[in-house]
Design a protein around this motif. Structure first.
Motif, PDB file in Angstrom:
ATOM      1  N   LYS A 119       0.687  -1.283  -0.011  1.00  0.00           N
ATOM      2  CA  LYS A 119      -0.187  -0.357   0.228  1.00  0.00           C
ATOM      3  C   LYS A 119       0.619   1.104  -0.043  1.00  0.00           C
ATOM      4  CE  LYS A 119      -4.348  -1.655   2.623  1.00  0.00           C
ATOM      5  NZ  LYS A 119      -4.917  -1.213   3.716  1.00  0.00           N
ATOM      6  N   GLY A 120       1.803   1.269   0.797  1.00  0.00           N
ATOM      7  CA  GLY A 120       2.983   2.494   0.468  1.00  0.00           C
ATOM      8  C   GLY A 120       3.339   2.769  -0.423  1.00  0.00           C
ATOM      9  N   ALA A 121       4.288   1.663  -0.705  1.00  0.00           N
ATOM     10  CA  ALA A 121       4.493   1.758  -2.477  1.00  0.00           C
ATOM     11  C   ALA A 121       3.868   2.268  -3.383  1.00  0.00           C
ATOM     12  CB  ALA A 121       5.574   0.241  -3.199  1.00  0.00           C
ATOM     13  N   ASN A 122       2.377   1.594  -3.387  1.00  0.00           N
ATOM     14  CA  ASN A 122       1.941   2.754  -4.194  1.00  0.00           C
ATOM     15  C   ASN A 122       1.103   3.757  -3.993  1.00  0.00           C
ATOM     16  OD1 ASN A 122       0.900   0.472  -5.717  1.00  0.00           O
ATOM     17  ND2 ASN A 122      -0.523  -0.456  -4.146  1.00  0.00           N
ATOM     18  N   LYS A 123       1.147   4.181  -2.494  1.00  0.00           N
ATOM     19  CA  LYS A 123       1.517   5.482  -2.380  1.00  0.00           C
ATOM     20  C   LYS A 123       2.530   6.644  -2.758  1.00  0.00           C
ATOM     21  CE  LYS A 123      -2.720   5.342  -0.581  1.00  0.00           C
ATOM     22  NZ  LYS A 123      -4.073   5.181  -0.894  1.00  0.00           N
ATOM     23  N   PHE A 130       3.772  15.010  -7.032  1.00  0.00           N
ATOM     24  CA  PHE A 130       3.401  15.773  -6.515  1.00  0.00           C
ATOM     25  C   PHE A 130       4.662  16.423  -6.622  1.00  0.00           C
ATOM     26  CE2 PHE A 130       4.702  18.437  -2.516  1.00  0.00           C
ATOM     27  CZ  PHE A 130       3.736  19.388  -2.282  1.00  0.00           C
ATOM     28  N   GLU A 131       5.868  16.626  -7.014  1.00  0.00           N
ATOM     29  CA  GLU A 131       7.555  16.985  -6.597  1.00  0.00           C
ATOM     30  C   GLU A 131       7.242  17.163  -7.883  1.00  0.00           C
ATOM     31  OE1 GLU A 131      10.904  18.107  -5.446  1.00  0.00           O
ATOM     32  OE2 GLU A 131       9.741  16.526  -4.831  1.00  0.00           O
ATOM     33  N   ALA A 132       6.564  16.083  -9.106  1.00  0.00           N
ATOM     34  CA  ALA A 132       6.846  16.986 -10.061  1.00  0.00           C
ATOM     35  C   ALA A 132       6.084  18.137 -10.623  1.00  0.00           C
ATOM     36  CB  ALA A 132       6.842  16.066 -11.450  1.00  0.00           C
TER      37      ALA A 132
END
Length: 143
Positions: A119-123, A130-132
């Motif tokens: 789940k964390g990897a999907n987030k 967001f960074e882009a």
């Protein structure tokens, strides 16, 4: 007797494929005085077999039937002991039960950790987006 047939029987004899009738023919042939010169090496062997068959022991042997009875009782007793041992040690010990329970709980915990990591990897994809977007609005800082 035809010499070729005797040679064939000798070859089969050493391969272990002769019949009793063929072996009897060989014993009869080699018990004669006239044997082919190239087959004379086998003559003492077949004569020995014929003479050894006629030997009788002068000693009298008695068979004890009581020992068979003991062996039968020993085998029954051994079977009972083995069956009792298997029956009494059939279930797992308390240590084995505790170890099995700990193993199952560990597997469940690791499964839950793996599920949450996925789940964390999907987030993380959202963070990359967001960074882009941030880099489009604000220029990247000089490092």
């Amino acid at each position: 007797m035809e010499l070729a047939k005797i040679e064939q029987y000798i070859e089969k004899y050493f391969e272990g494929t002769t019949t009793l009738a063929e072996e009897k023919v060989l014993k009869t042939y080699f018990s004669q005085d006239e044997v082919a010169p190239h087959l004379r090496a086998y003559q003492p062997m077949f004569r020995f077999f014929s003479e050894a068959r006629e030997e009788k022991s002068a000693r009298e042997f008695r068979l004890r039937s009581g020992r068979k009875r003991y062996y039968a009782w020993f085998s029954v007793a051994a079977t009972v002991v083995i069956a009792l041992g298997v029956w009494l040690s059939g279930g797992p010990s308390t240590e084995e039960k505790e170890a099995l329970l700990a193993y199952e709980e560990t597997v469940q915990a690791l499964y839950m950790v793996g599920k949450n990591l996925n789940k964390g990897a999907n987030k993380m994809e959202y963070l990359n987006e967001f960074e882009a977007a941030k880099n489009k609005i604000l220029p990247p800082e000089n490092k």
